[in-house]
Every structure is written in C-alpha cells, then in structure tokens.
Design a protein around this motif. Sequence first.
Motif, PDB file in Angstrom:
ATOM      1  N   PHE B 318       0.834  -1.199   0.000  1.00  0.00           N
ATOM      2  CA  PHE B 318       0.000   0.000   0.000  1.00  0.00           C
ATOM      3  C   PHE B 318       0.873   1.256   0.000  1.00  0.00           C
ATOM      4  O   PHE B 318       0.632   2.191  -0.762  1.00  0.00           O
ATOM      5  CB  PHE B 318      -0.945   0.009   1.203  1.00  0.00           C
ATOM      6  CG  PHE B 318      -1.907   1.145   1.183  1.00  0.00           C
ATOM      7  CD1 PHE B 318      -3.023   1.111   0.368  1.00  0.00           C
ATOM      8  CD2 PHE B 318      -1.677   2.287   1.936  1.00  0.00           C
ATOM      9  CE1 PHE B 318      -3.901   2.166   0.314  1.00  0.00           C
ATOM     10  CE2 PHE B 318      -2.550   3.363   1.886  1.00  0.00           C
ATOM     11  CZ  PHE B 318      -3.663   3.291   1.075  1.00  0.00           C
ATOM     12  N   ASN B 321       2.300   2.038  -3.291  1.00  0.00           N
ATOM     13  CA  ASN B 321       1.361   2.712  -4.183  1.00  0.00           C
ATOM     14  C   ASN B 321       1.060   4.141  -3.748  1.00  0.00           C
ATOM     15  O   ASN B 321       0.693   4.972  -4.567  1.00  0.00           O
ATOM     16  CB  ASN B 321       0.074   1.900  -4.305  1.00  0.00           C
ATOM     17  CG  ASN B 321       0.257   0.741  -5.257  1.00  0.00           C
ATOM     18  OD1 ASN B 321       0.614   0.944  -6.412  1.00  0.00           O
ATOM     19  ND2 ASN B 321       0.082  -0.464  -4.769  1.00  0.00           N
ATOM     20  N   GLN B 324       3.361   6.290  -5.581  1.00  0.00           N
ATOM     21  CA  GLN B 324       3.288   6.162  -7.031  1.00  0.00           C
ATOM     22  C   GLN B 324       3.415   7.536  -7.708  1.00  0.00           C
ATOM     23  O   GLN B 324       2.964   8.540  -7.177  1.00  0.00           O
ATOM     24  CB  GLN B 324       1.932   5.530  -7.370  1.00  0.00           C
ATOM     25  CG  GLN B 324       1.906   4.692  -8.608  1.00  0.00           C
ATOM     26  CD  GLN B 324       2.947   3.608  -8.597  1.00  0.00           C
ATOM     27  OE1 GLN B 324       4.057   3.820  -9.059  1.00  0.00           O
ATOM     28  NE2 GLN B 324       2.618   2.443  -8.064  1.00  0.00           N
ATOM     29  N   GLY B 328      -0.058   8.734  -6.910  1.00  0.00           N
ATOM     30  CA  GLY B 328      -0.134   8.249  -5.533  1.00  0.00           C
ATOM     31  C   GLY B 328      -0.584   9.342  -4.583  1.00  0.00           C
ATOM     32  O   GLY B 328      -0.601  10.529  -4.930  1.00  0.00           O
TER      33      GLY B 328
ATOM     34  N   LYS C  42      -9.413   4.080   1.610  1.00  0.00           N
ATOM     35  CA  LYS C  42      -9.400   3.623   0.227  1.00  0.00           C
ATOM     36  C   LYS C  42     -10.302   2.405   0.043  1.00  0.00           C
ATOM     37  O   LYS C  42     -10.892   2.207  -1.021  1.00  0.00           O
ATOM     38  CB  LYS C  42      -7.952   3.286  -0.144  1.00  0.00           C
ATOM     39  CG  LYS C  42      -7.713   3.043  -1.615  1.00  0.00           C
ATOM     40  CD  LYS C  42      -7.854   4.307  -2.446  1.00  0.00           C
ATOM     41  CE  LYS C  42      -7.978   3.928  -3.902  1.00  0.00           C
ATOM     42  NZ  LYS C  42      -8.604   4.954  -4.713  1.00  0.00           N
ATOM     43  N   VAL C  51      -5.367   3.317  -8.340  1.00  0.00           N
ATOM     44  CA  VAL C  51      -4.567   4.154  -7.450  1.00  0.00           C
ATOM     45  C   VAL C  51      -4.975   5.610  -7.674  1.00  0.00           C
ATOM     46  O   VAL C  51      -5.126   6.041  -8.811  1.00  0.00           O
ATOM     47  CB  VAL C  51      -3.072   3.993  -7.772  1.00  0.00           C
ATOM     48  CG1 VAL C  51      -2.227   4.858  -6.849  1.00  0.00           C
ATOM     49  CG2 VAL C  51      -2.678   2.537  -7.649  1.00  0.00           C
ATOM     50  N   THR C  52      -5.196   6.332  -6.575  1.00  0.00           N
ATOM     51  CA  THR C  52      -5.596   7.726  -6.757  1.00  0.00           C
ATOM     52  C   THR C  52      -4.750   8.663  -5.920  1.00  0.00           C
ATOM     53  O   THR C  52      -4.112   8.260  -4.972  1.00  0.00           O
ATOM     54  CB  THR C  52      -7.059   7.941  -6.338  1.00  0.00           C
ATOM     55  OG1 THR C  52      -7.219   7.404  -5.028  1.00  0.00           O
ATOM     56  CG2 THR C  52      -8.016   7.293  -7.295  1.00  0.00           C
ATOM     57  N   LEU C 244      -2.490  -6.654  -7.799  1.00  0.00           N
ATOM     58  CA  LEU C 244      -1.710  -5.439  -8.012  1.00  0.00           C
ATOM     59  C   LEU C 244      -0.813  -5.532  -9.235  1.00  0.00           C
ATOM     60  O   LEU C 244       0.079  -4.720  -9.424  1.00  0.00           O
ATOM     61  CB  LEU C 244      -0.873  -5.132  -6.765  1.00  0.00           C
ATOM     62  CG  LEU C 244      -1.687  -4.774  -5.518  1.00  0.00           C
ATOM     63  CD1 LEU C 244      -0.793  -4.223  -4.439  1.00  0.00           C
ATOM     64  CD2 LEU C 244      -2.762  -3.753  -5.843  1.00  0.00           C
ATOM     65  N   ILE C 249      -4.274  -3.699 -11.478  1.00  0.00           N
ATOM     66  CA  ILE C 249      -4.309  -2.716 -10.409  1.00  0.00           C
ATOM     67  C   ILE C 249      -5.388  -1.670 -10.624  1.00  0.00           C
ATOM     68  O   ILE C 249      -6.034  -1.225  -9.674  1.00  0.00           O
ATOM     69  CB  ILE C 249      -2.917  -2.080 -10.216  1.00  0.00           C
ATOM     70  CG1 ILE C 249      -2.895  -1.247  -8.937  1.00  0.00           C
ATOM     71  CG2 ILE C 249      -2.509  -1.238 -11.416  1.00  0.00           C
ATOM     72  CD1 ILE C 249      -1.523  -0.903  -8.470  1.00  0.00           C
ATOM     73  N   PHE C 253      -7.460  -2.231  -7.163  1.00  0.00           N
ATOM     74  CA  PHE C 253      -6.696  -1.673  -6.049  1.00  0.00           C
ATOM     75  C   PHE C 253      -7.551  -1.513  -4.797  1.00  0.00           C
ATOM     76  O   PHE C 253      -7.124  -1.841  -3.687  1.00  0.00           O
ATOM     77  CB  PHE C 253      -6.066  -0.328  -6.445  1.00  0.00           C
ATOM     78  CG  PHE C 253      -5.141   0.207  -5.399  1.00  0.00           C
ATOM     79  CD1 PHE C 253      -3.976  -0.461  -5.076  1.00  0.00           C
ATOM     80  CD2 PHE C 253      -5.428   1.385  -4.720  1.00  0.00           C
ATOM     81  CE1 PHE C 253      -3.113   0.016  -4.108  1.00  0.00           C
ATOM     82  CE2 PHE C 253      -4.576   1.873  -3.743  1.00  0.00           C
ATOM     83  CZ  PHE C 253      -3.417   1.187  -3.442  1.00  0.00           C
ATOM     84  N   THR C 254      -8.766  -1.051  -4.967  1.00  0.00           N
ATOM     85  CA  THR C 254      -9.619  -0.886  -3.784  1.00  0.00           C
ATOM     86  C   THR C 254     -10.012  -2.231  -3.196  1.00  0.00           C
ATOM     87  O   THR C 254     -10.165  -2.359  -1.989  1.00  0.00           O
ATOM     88  CB  THR C 254     -10.890  -0.099  -4.141  1.00  0.00           C
ATOM     89  OG1 THR C 254     -11.432  -0.669  -5.330  1.00  0.00           O
ATOM     90  CG2 THR C 254     -10.574   1.345  -4.365  1.00  0.00           C
ATOM     91  N   CYS C 257      -7.280  -3.159  -1.029  1.00  0.00           N
ATOM     92  CA  CYS C 257      -7.325  -2.442   0.243  1.00  0.00           C
ATOM     93  C   CYS C 257      -8.334  -3.074   1.191  1.00  0.00           C
ATOM     94  O   CYS C 257      -8.053  -3.307   2.368  1.00  0.00           O
ATOM     95  CB  CYS C 257      -7.665  -0.979   0.026  1.00  0.00           C
ATOM     96  SG  CYS C 257      -6.382  -0.123  -0.878  1.00  0.00           S
TER      97      CYS C 257
END
Lengths: 431, 501, 289, 487
Positions: B318, B321, B324, B328, C42, C51-52, C244, C249, C253-254, C257
């Motif tokens: 995590f 990322n 990122q 990210g 997340k 990914v944010t 991932l 991903i 991704f969520t 999480c």
Amino acid sequence: MMKKFIRKSMILLPALLLSACNFKFVYNIEGLPAGGLDFDDDIEDSGTYDIKVWVDDKIVDLTKSQIGQFVTASGGKYTINATVEPVDEPGAASKMLLDVQDGADLFVFAQDQLSRLKVAGSLAKLSNTYVDALTEEMGIEAVNAAKVNQDVYAFPITSDNGYFLYYRKDWVSDDAAKNMTTLLAACAAAGGKTLNFEAPSNGFYAASYFMATGCTSEWTLDDASGKFTGYKDTYNSPEGLIAGKALRELNTSTVAKNSQASKLGDTAAAVVSGIWEYEVAQNRAEKNGWELGCAALPSFTVDGKEYHLSSFDGYKLLGVKPQVDAKKASVCRKLARFLTGEDCQTERFGEASWGPTNIASNQSEKVLAHKGLQALHEQHKYAKAQGQCPGAWFTALATTATTIVKASSDGEVQAALDTYKAGLTDLLDAD
Amino acid sequence: MAQLTDLEYLKLNKAQRFGLKFTAFFKAIPGWFKNLGIKIWTFMKNFFWGVVNFFKNLGLTFWHGDWKTKVSYFVMGFGSVMRGQWLRGILFFLFEVVFILYMALFGGKFLGQLYILGQNESSMGDDGTIVYGDNSFNILLYGVLSLFFIVALIYTWYLNIKQNKIGEDYVKAKKQLATAKDDVKALVDKDFYKTLLALPTLGILIFTVLPIFFMILVAFTNYDKSHFPPQNLFGWVGYDNFGLLFQWSNSEGASFSMTFGQILLWTLVWAFFATFTNYFLGMLVAMLINKKGIKLKKLWRTVLVFSIAIPQFISILFVSNMFQYPDGIINGILSAISGGKLLIDFWGNAWIARITVIIINVWIGVPYLMLVVTGILMNIPADLYESANIDGASPWQQYSKITLPYMLFITGPYLLTSFTGNMNNFNVIYLLTGGGPKVQEYYGNAGKTDLLITWLFSLAVNDTNYKLAAVIGIMVFIVVAVLSLVIYNIIPSTRNEEEFQ
Amino acid sequence: MAAEKHSMSMSKKKTIVNTISYIVLGLISVIWILPFVFLLLKSFDIGNTGVTKNFIPSAWGFDNYAYLFSSDCNFLQWYFNTFIIALFVCVIQTVMQFMMAYTLSRFRFKLRKPLMNIMLVLGMFPGFLTMIVLYQILKTIGLTGDNAVPGLILVYVASSGMGYYVIKGFLDTLPKSLDEAALVDGANRMQIFVKVIIPLCKPILIYTVLTSFMGPWGDFVFAYTVSLGSQAGMNVAAGLNSWLSPANIGSHFTHFCAGGVIVAIPVMILFLFLQKYYVEGVTGGAVKG
Amino acid sequence: MARVVLKDVKKIYPGNVEVVHKFNLDIKDKEFIVFVGPSGCGKSTTLRMVAGLEEISAGTVEIDGEVVNDLQPKDRHISMVFQNYALYPHLTVYENMAFPLRLDKKERVMELSDSEKEDAKKQIDALEAQAKASPDKAEKLLKKADKLKDEIENGRKQKGYTNDQIYERVTSAAKVLGITQYLTRKPKALSGGQRQRVAIGRAMVKDCKVFLMDEPLSNLDAKLRNQMRAEIILLRKRINTTFIYVTHDQTEAMTLGDRIVCLKDGYIMQVGSPSELFDMPANLFVAQFIGAPMMNTAECELLKEGAKYYVNPFGHKLVVDGEKAKALKDRGVESRKIILGVRPEHIQLAKKGSANSIPVEILVNEMMGSEYHLHVQTEDGTKLVVRIPTINLSEEERTHMVMGEKINIVFEGKAMHFFDPENERNLLVDEIYGPEAMQLELEAEAKAKANAEANEVPVEDPVPAEEEKAEEPKVEEPQVDIQEQEK
C-alpha cells in the motif's frame, strides 16, 4: 484488394447462413463445429479427457461454458473434465516454465513470452493444416504474431493488446485528436488538463516515436538455444534523431504527463492506453455525463514533416502444451481451435470485450460499435507487429527515452542514441 | 611495538589506543591463519586416523565375531535380534529393506546418471506430442537424495556392527543387554534428546540441506532457459559460471560482473543505512517514549506496535502505491501543497528511489527497534544515571557515555544479525520497487534498487537463469559468512563480557 | 534567590522539553498511523478502483467488501486456506521449535555444537534459491496444485526447528536446578519437559504461537508458486498480490485495500491482546542474539 | 537406612580436567556427614555424583550395597535439597511437595494408617457377618476378609500413592516444618526461609535412603541461617537417615556433622569428627579452614634440648609443654624447621614481663560484642589475630585496647600445632591426606602391578585385549549431563 474481399466473403458466408438458420453453431458430419473442420482426423481421438485451462480471471466462467459447447458440439465424441483456473498471462508463462508437466494443457499468454515458452518446450508446434486455416480466418499478421522463426506455436486469441488514444470529447474535438500539437493545445485550453502518455519511461510506448519515423529493431533468435544471436537496429539514425526530437518536444509541453494511470475526464483530457482501460473509462464517462472519444494515436510534426505515431500490435495467444498422449494432443488442439474460432471470439468480445483476431468476428455489429476496438483497428494501419526481442530491450529503450527527454540539445539526444547503440550487444547476453 | 602492560595502556589517549588495537588486529591475522592451519591439519589427521580405525575395527570385529555378527554384516540387525534386542534389530533390518527398495525402485536410476545428468533429449512431434527424455533436474535432485541415503545407510550399518560388538562383549562379560523395553524407556529419559531431535532434523535435512546442496551443485551446471528440463538437458560445466564473475574486460560476460559488483555495493550500502537509521531512530523514539514525565506511554507504544501487526505485504504494497508517480497519495498531497508544481517520481530515479526506500524502511523497522530498545533501556541500572547526574554529566553526555555504549554492547550481536538480515531483506525491496528503476547497463533486467537477493529472485523466476542465480546465492552466502565472522570477532559483546556485569 | 531562579528556569525548561516531546510523539503517531487510515479510507472508495491521488474517496460504499464476499472472486477460499495453514503451522512450528530449543538448552551430547553451527551456516543461504527444489519435492509427494495447503504447511514447518534461538534463550534463563530437582523427584526427561519446563514457558510459548501464526499470512511468493494456479491451494497474500499486477491494479486496487483490512483485523486484534508477550519475546530474542 | 560407599570416584570434565581425584569414603548408616571446603574444591560435584546428576567418570558409588553408577537419580532412593531451593514456580507449595509422590509409580507394600486399619476392620466384620448370613457366598467373602486381615498385618500392595496418602504425607511434613498455612501459595509469595522449608519438605515426603543437601542455607541471611541450622538438627532426629550435607561454611560443618570431610582442589584433606578436625588438624589447610578467625601461623624452629622442646617464634623462645610435648617425644621428633600454628582463641592477655609473654602492638580492634578480635603485630612484624572475651576485661583494660597501644600476649604449649613447612602436614598426625596420599597410592599400585606382571605369563594374544580397551569408551552412549554449565 479483390483477393481480400473474396476471402472475407468466403468466411462470412457460412456465418450468414448460420444466422439465417437461427442456430448458433453449424455442425459438420462428425459433430464438430464450424471452423473446427475435419483435419487431423487420421487419428481416432474420441474419449474422456482431463484438460486444464489457464485463462484470465475475467473469462473463467465463459471458458467453462465454451468448453461445454465444444463437448456438446462433439455430439458425445468427447467427454472433457475441464479445470479452468484463473491465472493471468504473466503468471501462466512463469508457471508453465516452472512445471510444464503439471501445468495447463491450454493457456493464454502474452506474445512477448512466446520465444521463451517455445524454447522451454511449453508449446507444441502447429501443423500446416492448422496454420493454413488460421491464416485464412485471422489473416497473416495474427499468425505471424504466433510465429517463432518459421513455425507457428499458438492460437491468437485476441489482438487488443495494442494501444490508442482516449479523450474526453467536450474537451478535445475529434479533429484536435488527430495531431499532437492540436491535441496538446486542446488539453491546455480545457484548463490545463493533461495528456497521459507514458512515452519516456516505458519502452513499449517510447518505441511509437521511433517506429513512426521508420526505425526498426529486428532480433534474430537461435532456435535451438533460445538465445538472441544478432540484431539489425536502425534507432541510432537520422530517423531516430527525428523521433528523439519529437519525444523531447512532447515533454516540454506542460500538459503532457509521463503516466499511464488514467484519470480521464478528471485531470486528464486524453490518455494513451489499451483496451483494458476501456470499461473503466466508459463507466466514468457515463457516470459523469461526458462523451468518450477513441481514436488512433495522433501524428506529430518535426521540421515541417508529419509522422503518424506508430505502436505495437499486441496479441494474446492461446498455447497448447505438448502432450505425451497423441489423442489428447489432437483434442487439445481442436479445443484451442474452437476457443479461438469465430463464435467463441465473438462471444468473448460480448462478455469480456476481448478484441477478436478472427476476421469474421471483427465484422460483427458489436465489434463495429465498439469505439475502442475501432480506434485500435484504425491505429493498426500504423502499427508494427511486435517481433521477438530481448525483454531488456524495452528497458534499454526506456532508459534512452528518459535521457532524451531531459536532453537540453539535439546533440545530447544524439549522445543518448549513441549510448543506446553501444549497449545493444550486451542485451544479447543479458536475456 | 612492545607489549604494554594494562597499566601502561591506561596512560594512552584515544588515538593511541585505537592505533594499538588497529595494529594488534592486523598483527593477529597471521596467528589466525596459523591456528586455522593447525586446526585443519589436526582435523585431517584425526579424519585420516578415524577412517583407518573405522576399517580396522570393522575388520577386527568381523574376524573375531561369532556367526551372528558375521551375518549382521549382510543382514542388518540380525545379531541384535538373536541377542534379544529385537526392537533395534528390526529397525536396522527395516532400514536396510527400505534402502534396497528405494534404490531398486526409485533412486538407483537417478544415481546412475548423476555424473552426466541425462543423455536422452526430449523429442517433440509435429502432431503436438512429446516424448520426454531424461530430466536433468530430477536426476540431480534425486541423485543427491540417493547419496544422502547411502551415507545414512553406511552410518546405520556401522552402528549395527557396533551393536553386535557391544552385544558380544556383554554376553562375554555376562552383563544384561538393554532390552526393547529399556530402549523405549531410554528414549523418553536418557536419550530423550534423540526423540526430540528426530523430527526437526529430518525436516531440516530434507527441506533445507538437500535443496541447498542441490542449488550449490546447480552453480556448476548450465541450467538456464536454453537448458531447461524437461524439454532440454543440462549438464556439468565446472567453474564456468564463477568465471563470469571475474571477466571484467571481455564483452561477453562483462556486464554480469559489473552488475554484480554494483549491486553488491548497493546491497552493503543499503544494509548499512537500513540497519543504522532504524537503530538510532528506534532508540530515539524509545527514549522519547520512556522519558520521565511523558504520559500515555502505553498509547504511544501501541500506536507503533500497530504497524507490526499488519502483514508486511499489505502495508508495504500500500505504501508503495502511496508513493506512485504521479497518482499516488503522496504526490497528491505534494501537488496540493505546491499548487500542482511539485511532483516527485519516487520510483523512477535511481537515487530518489534509493533514498525513498531507506526512508520507508525506517517506517517499517522503527517500531520493532523501539520495542527492542525499550526492553534494554529498562535494564540499564538507574544508579548509573544517578551517579552520572552527581558527577554533573549533561543529558547528551549521559546518552553518549552511558546509554549508547551500553546499548551497543548489549545489542552487538543483534546489530550483526540485523545487518545481514537487511542484506537479504527481500520483502521491503521487492514489494516497494520490485528492484526498479531498471536500467540498461545492468545485466539480466536488474534495477538500481535491486539487492543481491531480489536480483537472484528475478534471475531465477523471471529469466529462469538458475545457474547464475545459484552463483549469486553462493556469493551472498560467502559475503554474509565472512562479514559475520569478522564482525563477530570485533564486536565487544563477545570479548569483554565483564564490562557491564 | 539564585537557586530559586535556577529552579524556575529548570521547571520552565522541563515544560518546554516536554511540550516538544509531545509534539514529536504526536507527529510520529500520525506518520505511523496515517497509511493505515488511508488504507481504510481507500477500501471504502467506490468512485475509482485504481490508485488515486486523493485519500478521501470520491464516493463511499461497501462495494469493495461486498466484492470480496461475492462469488466473483475467490477471496474467501484464499482466506480460509491461509487460516487453516496458519493454524496448523502455529501448532506444529511451536512444538518443533520447543523440541529443538529444549534439547539444545538442556542436553549435552556429542553432536550438539556441530548441529548448532550447521544450523547457523544453513541460515546464511538465501532461501529463495531453493524454491524450485522445494516445489519439485512437494510435487513428487503430490502436494502441489490443489493439494498445496498441506504442502505449504509441510514446507513452513519442516525446517522450523532452525528458528529455536529465542526459545533457547528463554530456556537458558530457567535454572537448571529445576530439572535436577525433578530428576531427583523421580521424573524422566519427558516428564520434566512436559510437567516442569513447558508450564514455565507461557510467555515465550505465546510469543512463538503468535509469530508463527502471523508468518503464513505474509507469504506471497512461495504460496503462489506451489498452488500452480489452483485456487484451492492459493493463500490470501498471493491472491491479493496478484490484484496489483499492472493489468489488474486499475480495477482491483480498492479490492486489495478491502482485503488487506480484512486480513489485518484478526491479526491485529490478536496482537493487541498479546502485545505484552510479543514485546517480551522480541526483547529477549534481541538481547540474546 | 543406608551405607554409602564411594570407591576411587573421579570426575573428569571434557578437556581432561580432573576436578575430583580418587575419592574414597565410607559413610555409615544414619551418619550425618558434611563435605566442607572452599568453592571449587569438588564437594558439590561429589555430592552430585552420589545423586546421579553428574556422571561418575571413574570408580563406583554404592548405596545400600548396590552400585548405582548407571542408575538414574530417581532409582537411587535419594532426596535432595538444592541451594536455590529449585521449587517449581508454577505449582503451589502443596503440589511442589506432592510432586515426587505423584511421579512415583513403583509397586510397594504400604502399612495401613490407623484410620485405614479401622475401616478395614469394619469391613472385615461386615464381610464376616455377610458370610454368616449367606453361606453359599461365604467362601468368597471370607477370602476377601482374609485378604484384608493380611493387609492390616503386613501392609497393602499398591502402585504409587493414593491421593489420601499424598495428602497425609504432605500435610504432616508441612506441620513439622511449620508451613501448613502456606500450602496453597505459590513459591513466589514466600520468603527465602519459607522456600527453604518447602524444599526440605519436598525432600522429606519421599521415602529415601540418603538425604542430600547442597549448601541449603547459603542463600539465607545470617540470622535465618542460624535458625535453620538448628531446625536441620531437629529434622535429622526425626528423619533419622543417612545425610550428606555440603557447605562452605565451617560453622555449619562443625555444628551439624557427625563427621566432616574437608576438601580442597578435589582431594580429601581430612576426614574426622568436628573435634578431631579442630584439635588435630592433619595439615595446615584444615587447620586454617576450620575455626574462625583463622589460625595464626609463624615459621620458626622446633628445638629439642634434652627432653624438652622449645619453639622460637617472633624471636621469643617458648617452651612446649603438656601433651603436645609428650606426643613429640613419643614420636622422637628432632630439632627442625616448622610452621607453628596457634588459634586466636588460645592466645591470652599477659601481664608485662610475665613468663613467655610476647609484646605486640594493636593494629585494629574489632568489637564483636562478646569478644574483641585484636589484629596485632609482633616486634618482628608478624601479624596475629587474638580473640579476647570482653567479659574478663576491666573497664580500664578496655580503654587500652585501641590502635597503637602495646599489650602482651601469651599462649600455652598445648595450644600449639606443629606443621612440616615442606608438606604442611601436622607432625603429630599419622594419616596422610591430599595429593600426597594419592601419589603414595599410585606408587603402591604401580609396584603391585609390576609384581603381578612379573609373576604372570601372558596367556592370550594381547591385541584383542588392547582393542577391547580402546573400544570401551566408544561403546558408551553419548554423554548426557544436564548439569554441566555451557562453556
């Protein structure tokens, strides 16, 4: 042109007949589905088989049902105890290398793993009858993607591994998307929205520029040892320099972003990516109420001359592992042929949006309506088949591109290309 | 330099003392070698005589033994059974039977080809079929296993003969031999350690020793992707793979040796920083939490311990990322602060990536260190500080003259193990960067943050280049072993044990 | 007067130092907690599955958790597998390590020192190298693929005797006269082990059980290999890790999480309850090297 | 109930370190024997060899006529009390004491307790009554009754102990030791003295032939130690079995032992009753080890002038009289160099100028309450310690007992001990102990062997015999001893 038309209609004909009869499949005398044909039938292969298949998570259930269709279609000739396991493409390749004997009988893998899998004995060679049939149905380019030197080792299952341009239509007009300069201008005009294009840091994308100006990099693979023994590379050339200049130019723009991850419609006005982004992008567009545009990559201008960005045609292939039992080998190939046949491909497109390799499937209404695939087809004109090359070559190219982007003069661009050239010999050994 | 007495030594200043120790260290080296030589010589001598006596005893026992003993040379356990020790006898006999069955049905065919690792290539037909030939991998693996088995048999056979000898002597002396009941009793009492060790050592033998032995041997073969069983054979190539490590000038293998050197260097640099940043920051945090007057100690500690509880692959992946580029969370925060101007490609640039990795490793390692240090801090006698206070030492002096030396002394061996542990810290590097950024000038897709262990992993798993992976594995072992040996001899904990006791 | 002034400045200084300490500690706590808060946030993000930049979800919901427990993915299967593995491993491994540690701490026999040295040397070899060999051994006895769960248990525990150090360190601190007293009192070595030593090892026993229970949750390399694609043999770490990959991903991704949160919660609860023992074990282990 | 015989017992640690040399001792039944000596003298090691906690490298140990070398501790019928108590921390006091009984699963014949006898009698009555009532079953019932009768008379056969018996034994031992109220506590909640009692209690409950105690009082403070010492004397009366007691404290040895074995460096320096050791120490070591403060010594000459003996310490010529003179004469000792020994308590104050008085200067005066320990220096610089009971001193005399004061001392001839300066042996004791004794023994052995060999004609090929010998140590199982500290 004429020839192509005839071939297409030849293939389309049974399909048309089929839909007229309102049957999903047409069976031949032995009960094999259309496209299965009756070659290889000098071997009596009816019976019960345990077949293990590795495909991506997304199409596990679909594949199970398609195998069921195959069994039904065989009219009792085959009973298949199928195990379909969700293994993604890189995973399938590495697992086949780890243990070919306990590995899957049929597995989907990405094209760049072809030579490695072939050398390790994880792929059985296809006989000429199959090659001919595949060429007929999918075209020579698709078959070439499954070729190592002269022989074909797998069934192309999807061609959508290439990339193209996504954009948000109210920010970037269709016309603006055609040229890099206008595209960047449109992005900037939309309020500093970005164009996400991972050109410098990823060799896969960086090559677009070089191939656009006509550079080539061909590698010869020794069949026996599986080692690359030589190369013909024209990246360090006047054309290469032009590509380099364009790369540098791109990254001087404030809105160009070296990234693949998409936030299309949010911070990004346009994104260069593959079909795997399509669903997400489409959903976002629908949710947020804007229209998604898909198009071939834009062209760029250097010293007054226009070049169209090239790309790699990316294929995913369905491999059949060599079998100890000749009967099972025959059935596996038939199954693979069936799974990559027109109906299955069409169905797969419908369920999971995998772009077909089958020419006939590609003409289906749904495919034609798919903006992403259409853009991919458009881009296909400018694309090059991804031949066999060392994996490290992409790394090398990315390093070079990254250096070029940071270069402050054309001289430095040239220097980066020289370094690239000098390092090529090492790649032979490195892979 | 003349030998100083302890009192004379006390007169020296720091530099002189250091110089003295320094020279003494190097002066001692010939002595080490001499001792080593003597040790090796005595070992060889003992070994030779051991072997001689072994055969002498075997011969004499046979010559003087009765018929039961003589039969036992061929049918193991015979004598023991005849003398009433049926439990031992049957076990001996069973082992012999198992051995013969194993060799006949399974091991023999592999053992026979061990010298060449197979001759018959696999052949693939046009119809999608394959006829598998010899599998070099299995030949090597089960050949080695068979060798293990043979050694075990020889040892058991020898034990069996010794039992006969003892049996005869006892019968002669009219003494009572241990019965099966005695044997069982001894196994829970006097020989309980044998019972306890049986399972763990067997496990270690098969699941650690055998594989390591195998991989060492692989370093002397050409096992790579073009010699990949079961499709292809691989064979012995002697020291060729190690030769690659030393080919600096030759273009053919140049990049392997260069890459190895650079990655080794980074591995050491990484291990150094990873160990000591964690150590000192961990100590700092521990001291902060344990400071007099700080409340809610338990809360602060629990907050940190929290991060140990979460499996590393979740937290590290995590965090990776989070860093990122450009999407990210960290870059999100950075751009929010700087108005979109500042974005850092944490994993794209070699030096930024390296520094980031070390910093994130602090996040990972400090809680653990904090626990360790807290435990030790509690053990420092409070009167040391009290007397230092009376002597007028400042907090910094108290730290540098009491806390730090005490800590270093106590944790010397721990630091060593954590240094070598960090050299092989696969999880952090693999999950954070995957070794990247990958660069062209490195061999075999290695990257700038790759450690030897992650490089080895990617060579083996991604490139199926097992021969070189094995070479690197052996080199890692050598580096770790040499470092451990040297440092272990230098750190004070092992020498001046009295200092703090 | 002077003394008074001095003491005043002393107390003032103390307040300042303490205030700074609290600020630093607060900062540290935030830094250490924040990633987990982000992870939690997340996992509730249903606006963007990739990914944010933003840690506040653009849309909230339980969809990611719902996905884990739906038939679309095999998360439950992975979780169950891992739980079973962890359960067996923590029992068997603890037993093995105690056997080894007790033997080396209490018995003196010819091969004791060589055995300890060999184990030390073996520990210096990088373990990954042997993965393919272990795979082949497991394959030979039929414990790969669908049967990977027992196979993984076997591999995790087989060599676990080598991790005896911490327990031995603890056992060495128990007075030997206890053994001797028991010996005189009529116990045999096994009774001493079971009736005298084990009951005294509660803290280190809990530590061992805890750490060996946590181990299997984090193995994402070997479990992935041994399962060879079979979902029946996959564990949760390998499964989540596969979400991932570059291809996944964006859409997973969520889910990762949310899965991470579910994996972390039981372990964390266990940990917070048994923290005391863990701290004891860690400290003891480190001091004894 | 048991005689313990140690024959040529040796302890050799790895690396050929011999810590106990040919230890020979015959401990009589019900004797209380004390091993005393400075630390590292091998006393504990010897005890542990008797207990079976330490392997016997050579020689034999017999308990009650049985060689126990190869027996496990539990099979030697011993009880032992350890220096640090060795209580099981996880068990209550009761369970600690019951532990040996619960583990004992041997078959034995137990005499019935009074209550049990009563129960049995009742049962017999009932059975007999039943038998009368139903004659058809009479035979069976009477058989049962007979069995019970037999049990009342000869005891009952059983394996191990019943819960009731354990309770009985533990509580009665606890009562003796005064720890009944602590039975439900864990050892952690007890004081040192209480723990020691529990440890003794645990050793008491078991039927044992030999009671071993390894420095049981050394972890206690001085006051408690005195108290416990007295209790051990009482305990001994109760248990009335063979005791082997190890201590480094000569006071304990003197007060407790029937006989004392004084050890040094793995050799026996003297064996004898406390008074023998005190009055007739066989050598300088024993002389100085037994008694506190330590015996004063001075190198000087023994002079024989006619029928009289004199010594000349510190430049004074003192006459030797009384029994000591007689003993010297009986042995025909000539003039020679000696080490003169005088115990501090045998030195008295003298008037200035009185016969044989020696002037000394006081260096330090330690006030011990009932007595002074004066550290004094003679004119030739020899330092002596003198014990002066305060009760005999006048107020004025006491004021003189300070640093720098000059006083006169005197000691009698019968208080003198004479040691050979070369071998430190007491001139008046015949027995030879220590390394010297062993040397003599070895010589004698060698002689005997030489004689035997000269007489014997070799019958067999010597090779196998030699080979057998070479094999012998290998044949033994790998050494397992829990005790040895890791080096």
